[in-house]
Design a protein around this motif. Structure first.
Motif, PDB file in Angstrom:
ATOM      1  N   PRO A 170       0.827  -1.308   0.022  1.00  0.00           N
ATOM      2  CA  PRO A 170      -0.014  -0.039   0.037  1.00  0.00           C
ATOM      3  C   PRO A 170       0.918   1.360   0.096  1.00  0.00           C
ATOM      4  CG  PRO A 170      -0.460  -1.149   2.073  1.00  0.00           C
ATOM      5  CD  PRO A 170       0.571  -2.056   1.118  1.00  0.00           C
ATOM      6  N   GLU A 173       2.761   2.393   2.965  1.00  0.00           N
ATOM      7  CA  GLU A 173       3.738   1.800   3.630  1.00  0.00           C
ATOM      8  C   GLU A 173       4.990   1.473   2.760  1.00  0.00           C
ATOM      9  OE1 GLU A 173       2.008  -1.926   5.223  1.00  0.00           O
ATOM     10  OE2 GLU A 173       1.679  -0.979   7.048  1.00  0.00           O
ATOM     11  N   TYR A 175       7.282   3.598   1.604  1.00  0.00           N
ATOM     12  CA  TYR A 175       8.655   4.407   2.470  1.00  0.00           C
ATOM     13  C   TYR A 175       9.199   3.321   3.396  1.00  0.00           C
ATOM     14  CZ  TYR A 175      11.871   7.408   4.371  1.00  0.00           C
ATOM     15  OH  TYR A 175      13.055   8.200   4.790  1.00  0.00           O
ATOM     16  N   THR A 176       8.503   2.836   4.228  1.00  0.00           N
ATOM     17  CA  THR A 176       8.930   2.139   5.320  1.00  0.00           C
ATOM     18  C   THR A 176       9.553   0.849   4.597  1.00  0.00           C
ATOM     19  OG1 THR A 176       7.420   3.043   6.739  1.00  0.00           O
ATOM     20  CG2 THR A 176       8.455   1.157   7.579  1.00  0.00           C
ATOM     21  N   ARG A 180      13.243  -0.344   4.937  1.00  0.00           N
ATOM     22  CA  ARG A 180      13.846  -1.569   5.842  1.00  0.00           C
ATOM     23  C   ARG A 180      14.000  -2.892   4.845  1.00  0.00           C
ATOM     24  NH1 ARG A 180      14.211   1.370  10.255  1.00  0.00           N
ATOM     25  NH2 ARG A 180      12.239   1.830  11.024  1.00  0.00           N
ATOM     26  N   THR A 182      12.173  -4.589   2.931  1.00  0.00           N
ATOM     27  CA  THR A 182      11.184  -5.535   2.694  1.00  0.00           C
ATOM     28  C   THR A 182      10.904  -5.705   1.039  1.00  0.00           C
ATOM     29  OG1 THR A 182      10.042  -4.210   4.628  1.00  0.00           O
ATOM     30  CG2 THR A 182       8.830  -6.083   3.474  1.00  0.00           C
ATOM     31  N   LEU A 197       7.906  11.884  -2.068  1.00  0.00           N
ATOM     32  CA  LEU A 197       7.698  10.550  -1.210  1.00  0.00           C
ATOM     33  C   LEU A 197       8.811  10.142  -0.305  1.00  0.00           C
ATOM     34  CD1 LEU A 197       5.436   8.373  -3.446  1.00  0.00           C
ATOM     35  CD2 LEU A 197       4.839   9.524  -1.279  1.00  0.00           C
ATOM     36  N   GLN A 201      15.989   9.727  -0.171  1.00  0.00           N
ATOM     37  CA  GLN A 201      16.457   9.564   1.004  1.00  0.00           C
ATOM     38  C   GLN A 201      16.968   8.141   1.387  1.00  0.00           C
ATOM     39  OE1 GLN A 201      13.324  11.355   3.230  1.00  0.00           O
ATOM     40  NE2 GLN A 201      14.747  13.138   3.579  1.00  0.00           N
TER      41      GLN A 201
ATOM     42  N   VAL B  56      -3.696  -1.331   4.933  1.00  0.00           N
ATOM     43  CA  VAL B  56      -3.377  -0.854   6.164  1.00  0.00           C
ATOM     44  C   VAL B  56      -4.076  -0.990   7.238  1.00  0.00           C
ATOM     45  CG1 VAL B  56      -2.425   1.262   7.392  1.00  0.00           C
ATOM     46  CG2 VAL B  56      -1.683   0.912   5.027  1.00  0.00           C
ATOM     47  N   PRO B 153       6.061   4.188  12.411  1.00  0.00           N
ATOM     48  CA  PRO B 153       5.389   4.747  11.277  1.00  0.00           C
ATOM     49  C   PRO B 153       4.084   5.179  11.628  1.00  0.00           C
ATOM     50  CG  PRO B 153       5.383   2.288  11.403  1.00  0.00           C
ATOM     51  CD  PRO B 153       6.342   2.846  12.612  1.00  0.00           C
ATOM     52  N   ILE B 158       2.257  10.265   6.938  1.00  0.00           N
ATOM     53  CA  ILE B 158       2.486   9.855   5.631  1.00  0.00           C
ATOM     54  C   ILE B 158       1.402  10.760   4.809  1.00  0.00           C
ATOM     55  CG2 ILE B 158       1.797   8.028   3.838  1.00  0.00           C
ATOM     56  CD1 ILE B 158       3.065   6.032   6.103  1.00  0.00           C
ATOM     57  N   GLY B 161       2.779  14.331   4.696  1.00  0.00           N
ATOM     58  CA  GLY B 161       3.759  14.417   3.886  1.00  0.00           C
ATOM     59  C   GLY B 161       3.322  14.639   2.600  1.00  0.00           C
ATOM     60  N   VAL B 168       8.534  12.056   3.494  1.00  0.00           N
ATOM     61  CA  VAL B 168       8.308  11.268   4.790  1.00  0.00           C
ATOM     62  C   VAL B 168       9.119  10.867   5.483  1.00  0.00           C
ATOM     63  CG1 VAL B 168       7.186   8.814   5.354  1.00  0.00           C
ATOM     64  CG2 VAL B 168       6.449  10.010   3.344  1.00  0.00           C
ATOM     65  N   GLY B 169      10.441  10.640   5.246  1.00  0.00           N
ATOM     66  CA  GLY B 169      11.571  10.331   6.027  1.00  0.00           C
ATOM     67  C   GLY B 169      11.689  11.388   7.006  1.00  0.00           C
ATOM     68  N   ASP B 170      11.741  12.684   6.566  1.00  0.00           N
ATOM     69  CA  ASP B 170      11.931  13.841   7.521  1.00  0.00           C
ATOM     70  C   ASP B 170      11.023  14.067   8.590  1.00  0.00           C
ATOM     71  OD1 ASP B 170      14.150  14.410   5.720  1.00  0.00           O
ATOM     72  OD2 ASP B 170      13.222  16.310   4.821  1.00  0.00           O
ATOM     73  N   ARG B 173      11.600  11.332  11.296  1.00  0.00           N
ATOM     74  CA  ARG B 173      12.707  11.674  12.106  1.00  0.00           C
ATOM     75  C   ARG B 173      12.166  12.857  12.975  1.00  0.00           C
ATOM     76  NH1 ARG B 173      15.776   9.724   8.131  1.00  0.00           N
ATOM     77  NH2 ARG B 173      15.352  11.448   6.697  1.00  0.00           N
ATOM     78  N   ILE B 237       9.852  -5.530  11.689  1.00  0.00           N
ATOM     79  CA  ILE B 237       9.686  -4.466  10.642  1.00  0.00           C
ATOM     80  C   ILE B 237      11.084  -3.652  10.479  1.00  0.00           C
ATOM     81  CG2 ILE B 237       8.777  -2.073  10.450  1.00  0.00           C
ATOM     82  CD1 ILE B 237       6.345  -2.915  12.528  1.00  0.00           C
ATOM     83  N   PHE B 238      11.683  -3.537  11.573  1.00  0.00           N
ATOM     84  CA  PHE B 238      13.291  -3.074  11.434  1.00  0.00           C
ATOM     85  C   PHE B 238      14.283  -3.883  10.545  1.00  0.00           C
ATOM     86  CE2 PHE B 238      11.368  -0.544  14.796  1.00  0.00           C
ATOM     87  CZ  PHE B 238      11.773   0.575  14.601  1.00  0.00           C
ATOM     88  N   THR B 243       6.062  -5.453   6.470  1.00  0.00           N
ATOM     89  CA  THR B 243       5.622  -4.252   6.559  1.00  0.00           C
ATOM     90  C   THR B 243       4.901  -4.430   8.095  1.00  0.00           C
ATOM     91  OG1 THR B 243       3.545  -4.956   5.480  1.00  0.00           O
ATOM     92  CG2 THR B 243       5.121  -4.110   4.097  1.00  0.00           C
ATOM     93  N   PRO B 244       4.760  -3.199   8.468  1.00  0.00           N
ATOM     94  CA  PRO B 244       4.079  -2.747   9.587  1.00  0.00           C
ATOM     95  C   PRO B 244       2.742  -3.477   9.739  1.00  0.00           C
ATOM     96  CG  PRO B 244       4.868  -0.567   8.957  1.00  0.00           C
ATOM     97  CD  PRO B 244       5.271  -1.715   7.867  1.00  0.00           C
ATOM     98  N   THR B 245       2.131  -3.495   8.598  1.00  0.00           N
ATOM     99  CA  THR B 245       0.640  -4.431   8.730  1.00  0.00           C
ATOM    100  C   THR B 245       0.975  -5.706   8.989  1.00  0.00           C
ATOM    101  OG1 THR B 245      -0.190  -2.440   7.252  1.00  0.00           O
ATOM    102  CG2 THR B 245      -1.467  -4.503   7.455  1.00  0.00           C
TER     103      THR B 245
END
Ligand code: NA
Ligand code: NA
Lengths: 334, 433, 181
Positions: A170, A173, A175-176, A180, A182, A197, A201, B56, B153, B158, B161, B168-170, B173, B237-238, B243-245
């Motif tokens: 989706p 998600e 970016y993450t 990571r 994934t 997006l 980075q 999500v 997250p 998001i 952003g 999104v990264g900025d 953080r 996730i890390f 993914t988080p979901t």
């Protein structure tokens, strides 16, 4: 006093989505000005209708008079809609506009959309889309084997044929997932929209495009809504669509160039890469095979593919001795 | 005006006590048909479909499933009571443990329905069993279950952003600092408050057969398995495994594995856990569907244009604008949800802020912090409804409404800190060119 | 009255069956997501079809769960007044609410959802992504199906309220068993 007409337009994009959203706003303004206020366009963005990929159905059913979206989104519903956005290894923006307006493009597009009570018009071009953000360099076909990439649609099928694993993540998600590892790669649009997006980075390799050399958005119109309009307003609508589509191509060029300058300046980690020849050759072959499969399933698709192939052949010969020759010359003197 | 009247009607009818989801849906129905006719509801299948395809949100049933399995196998109780024991004679141990678990879950999801409900299942029965005050317990759960909105997250970040055109990264953080400060303040609040009112959060009874050292040892040993599960969820996730979901599915399967290890497993347990999960998930999504009907009628009857008109009247000087826009978002957050605010309000505020030379990253964090609060503010804060949906009957709506107030004030405090001392959070209020 | 009891029990069964299907989908969904994660990470194998199956199952869980939760009184209420009221008043709230809110809402979603699914069926809609699932109409038709069962569950609220008014049943019995669901 003359009647005023209000057309409700639903767009796939969010309310202040740059470039794509500017196109509908520009279109609405043009239509209203040219008609001296007799034609009003009311734009509903995706936050309002909540159905970014329901534009086709909503306009078909008359819930909206118009839509602004991209033809290839409807491939799952009507396979022949695939051809009116951009095809891998296909025409450039100028070539494709020539096919639409001087070749058979417009005629074929109405042949596809007509049975669904719809008219479709070119809706603005992004120019060449970038090939995507990769976290590792692609040096050979081997590097693509099992590579997990967010790449939807037909281009995803081409990639799948050469060993990539297209992956569905989706947008929220993405970016993450890329950060990571994934997934290994993400295809999005071009610098101006990708920058937002933040992929620059977290991924160092930005590949040049091949799969969407001239992504054309689309205006959809419900035929009943169209038929209700007097002739002069129909002409105004057509002109406004055509002008705003052209304006989007220009805006894309400008915004992408500026965004690319920003990326170069602020993110020196980003390197531009091309896929190796071996990869392109394999993808070219895969693309042709897939097109044969599509053509075998539908006579109309076969007709469109043939029209595009024939047109590309003729127009590219001229592009080669004009634009390409000029760009090559410039590359030599610079 | 239809939209405004509709809010009043919904508020009154909610009090009657008919299920929240169908009160929203039913009120939307009447006002929608009155203002636009039946055909307005032809949009509903599209809106339901967009919930169905929003993967999500899949975290909701998956996290609930994990929570239910942990609850049914008593592992959640074991985790929290053991963590509580570590605090010895200090009151508030369970509440602080809940905040810690909430913070860990926050780092693995950004979906409020998922974390609030999971936290409600895991820790509300334990806190109530240990004679915690109902208001304190529900306040802690709602607040820590909503942390996921600011701790990355996060869906809010998001969306912001996207709306503000920031990487999104900025944003992720920049949100870490405020998130950590907020968690710290929640814990500090519990520590201080329980000094004055220890009876609201009694300390765990000490086990006198054990020395303090043995007790700590036993507690640590008991914490490890369920905590390891949460760490696995986060770690996946890390490490990029999920993914988080998806990580929430690992949590559900992991909880079953733990149940097997602790000899608590049976197919009947899994089936009953699935039944609880379905019921609670349905409660959450029925509210989402009722609310989407409600917001559909609100915006298609011109409510969004009305809001726009009001917002264009905000003052033009720097501080006046910042403070008033924060107040407006906070108040709107009482009534409409964060997605609507992000898409309707933020695009109107952002050009003004940009023209004033405001640092947009800072501005975005302010908005995110503020929107997190919108889940918690009565009467329409969804986190409050969700918790009510899984709470035992003796916990009343009014307890939840009252319990959340201190935490809302803490959030406003952090918001004020970010406004006044942006440098504490590594930001500046003005854009630096 | 006897036929009301019969109808009430019959409608309750319909909602329970929805719940069983949703429970099955719930367990399958958890396994599906778990399998997809393991396959992707350990074996580098990704199937868009299976990834789409995740949201198909998830949709079944929450959609068919709604009528089930109506029967088990799992939907959250604001209880400021509700808990203070007696059986008769509660019955009237549920009776009237079901008739003016639940049933019309379900009716509209069922009608428009039927057209929505039918259109998909007529177009032979499938996924547009490589390896995606065909027959999109199946999952789309879960929308009108759910609406139909929300309607029957609404009717069930009415029959149950009538039984409560007749003194044959009371609300406490069905209420939030074990503090959950
Ligand atoms: Na693209
Ligand atoms: Na989060």
């Amino acid at each position: 006093a003359q009647d005023t007409y209000t057309l409700r337009l639903a767009e796939t994009w969010g309310p202040n989505f740059p470039i794509f959203g500017d196109t509908t706003k520009r279109f609405a303004k043009l239509a209203e000005e040219m008609s001296d206020g007799r034609l009003r366009i009311r734009i509903d963005s995706s936050n309002k209708h909540k159905a970014p990929f329901g534009i086709f159905d909503m306009v078909k059913a008359g819930q909206y008079d118009m839509g602004h979206s991209a033809s290839y989104y409807w491939k799952g519903k009507v396979p022949e809609t695939l051809f009116f956005t951009s095809m891998p290894f296909g025409m450039t923006a100028v070539e494709q506009y020539a096919w639409f307006y001087e070749g058979d493009g417009m005629k074929l597009m109405q042949e596809v959309y007509g049975p669904h009570n719809l008219l479709s018009f070119p809706g603005g071009n992004t120019g060449v889309q970038m090939g995507g953000w990769f976290r590792k360099e692609i040096k050979s076909l081997d590097d693509l084997q099992g590579l997990k990439m967010r790449i939807p649609g037909f281009a995803g099928e081409v990639f799948a044929k050469v060993g990539v694993s297209p992956t569905n993540i989706p947008p929220g998600e993405l970016y993450t997932a890329l950060e990571r590892n994934t997934i290994d790669a993400v295809e999005w649009v071009g610098p101006a929209l990708d920058l937002r997006l933040g992929f620059q980075q977290i991924a160092d390799y930005y590949y040049t495009g091949w799969h969407e050399p001239a992504t054309e958005l689309q205006f959809l119109i419900n035929k009943d809504s169209w038929n209700k309009l007097p002739k002069d307003l129909q002409a105004i609508l057509k002109t406004a669509m055509r002008v705003s589509a052209y304006d989007m191509l220009i805006q894309s060029q400008d915004a992408n160039a500026k965004a690319w300058a920003t990326i170069k300046e602020k993110y020196p980690n980003v390197q531009i890469k091309h896929f190796p020849d071996s990869v392109f050759k394999a993808m070219y072959k895969a693309n042709n095979e897939l097109l044969k499969e599509v053509a075998a399933k539908s006579d109309l698709a076969a007709k469109i593919i043939k029209s595009q192939e024939d047109y590309l052949k003729q127009t590219r010969a001229y592009t080669n001795i004009s634009e390409r020759a000029y760009l090559n010359t410039m590359a030599e003197v610079e | 005006m239809t939209g405004i009247v509709m809010f009043g009607a919904a508020l009154l009818l909610l009090m009657v006590g008919f299920p929240v989801a169908f009160t929203f849906g039913g009120v939307a129905l009447f006002f929608g048909i009155y203002a636009q006719g039946m055909d307005l509801f032809a949009f509903m299948p599209f809106r339901i479909m967009s919930v169905m395809q929003n993967k999500v949100l899949m975290a909701v049933p998956l996290f609930i499933f994990m929570g239910v399995v942990l609850q049914r196998t008593k592992l959640a109780e074991q985790l929290l009571t053991s963590m509580g024991r570590l605090f010895g004679g200090l009151p508030g141990g369970l509440a602080i443990s809940t905040i810690v678990v909430g913070a860990l879950l926050a780092a693995s999801t950004g979906v409020v329905g998922a974390s609030v409900v999971a936290m409600g299942l895991i820790s509300l029965p334990v806190m109530l069993a240990h004679k915690y005050d109902k208001r304190l317990s529900t306040g802690v759960i709602c607040a820590s279950g909503t942390l996921g909105q600011i701790v990355p997250p996060s869906i809010i970040l998001i969306i912001l952003g996207d709306v503000l055109g920031l990487p999104v990264g900025d944003l992720f953080r920049a949100a870490v600092g405020p998130g950590v400060v907020l968690i710290g303040l929640y814990i500090a609040y519990i520590l201080i408050m329980t000094r004055f009112k220890p009876e609201t959060a009694p300390a765990m009874p000490a086990d006198h057969s054990l020395s303090r050292k043995q007790e700590i040892g036993a507690a640590l040993l008991a914490i490890i398995p369920p905590l390891a599960l949460i760490v696995v969820v986060l770690g996946s996730i890390f490490a990029g495994i999920a993914t988080p979901t998806e990580s929430s599915a690992l949590g559900g399967v992991g909880a079953i594995v733990l149940a097997i290890i602790y000899r608590q497993f049976s197919f009947k347990m899994v089936w009953n856990a699935a039944k609880d999960t379905v019921s609670v998930t349905a409660m959450v999504f029925a509210i989402l569907i009722g609310a989407t009907a409600f917001s559909m009628v609100f915006s298609y009857t011109g409510g969004d244009y009305l809001l726009e008109d009001w917002l264009h009247m905000l003052p033009g000087d720097h501080w006046g604008f910042i403070i008033l826009s924060m107040v407006v978002i906070l108040i709107l957050g009482f009534f409409i949800d964060f997605v609507e605010i992000s898409f309707i309000i933020v695009p109107i505020l952002s050009p003004v802020a940009e023209a004033m030379g405001v640092n947009m990253l800072w501005f975005a964090i302010l908005i995110a912090m503020n929107l997190q609060t919108s889940f918690l503010t009565p009467p329409f804060g969804f986190a409050l409804f969700y918790l009510k949906g899984v709470a035992p009957p003796q916990v009343k709506t009014i307890d939840i409404y009252k319990g959340i107030i201190p935490f809302i004030l803490l959030q406003i405090l952090v918001l004020a800190m970010i406004i006044i001392f942006p440098e504490w959070f590594g930001m500046t209020d003005l854009a630096t060119y | 009255m006897r036929w009301i009891i019969k109808l009430d029990e019959w409608l309750a069964t319909a909602s329970k069956v929805c719940g069983w299907v949703a429970c099955g989908a719930m367990i399958l969904m958890a396994l599906n997501v778990f399998y997809d994660v393991v396959a992707r990470y350990a074996f580098n194998s990704v199937s868009i079809g299976l990834q789409e199956m995740e949201w198909h199952l998830y949709s079944v869980v929450f959609l068919l769960g709604i009528p089930y939760a109506l029967r088990t009184d799992g939907h959250v209420r604001v209880d400021v007044l509700y808990t203070k009221w007696g059986q008769k008043t509660k019955a009237w709230v549920n009776l009237v609410g079901a008739i003016i809110f639940v049933i019309p809402f379900a009716y509209l979603i069922a009608t428009y959802g039927y057209d929505f699914a039918l259109d998909s069926y007529n177009m032979g809609e499938g996924s547009g992504d490589p390896g995606g699932l065909p027959y999109r109409w199946i999952i789309k038709s879960v929308i009108p199906l759910t609406a139909f069962f929300i309607g029957t569950a609404g009717l069930n609220m009415v029959t149950f309220a009538i039984r409560v008014l007749a003194g044959d049943k009371s609300y406490e019995v069905e209420h939030s068993a074990e503090g959950l669901a």
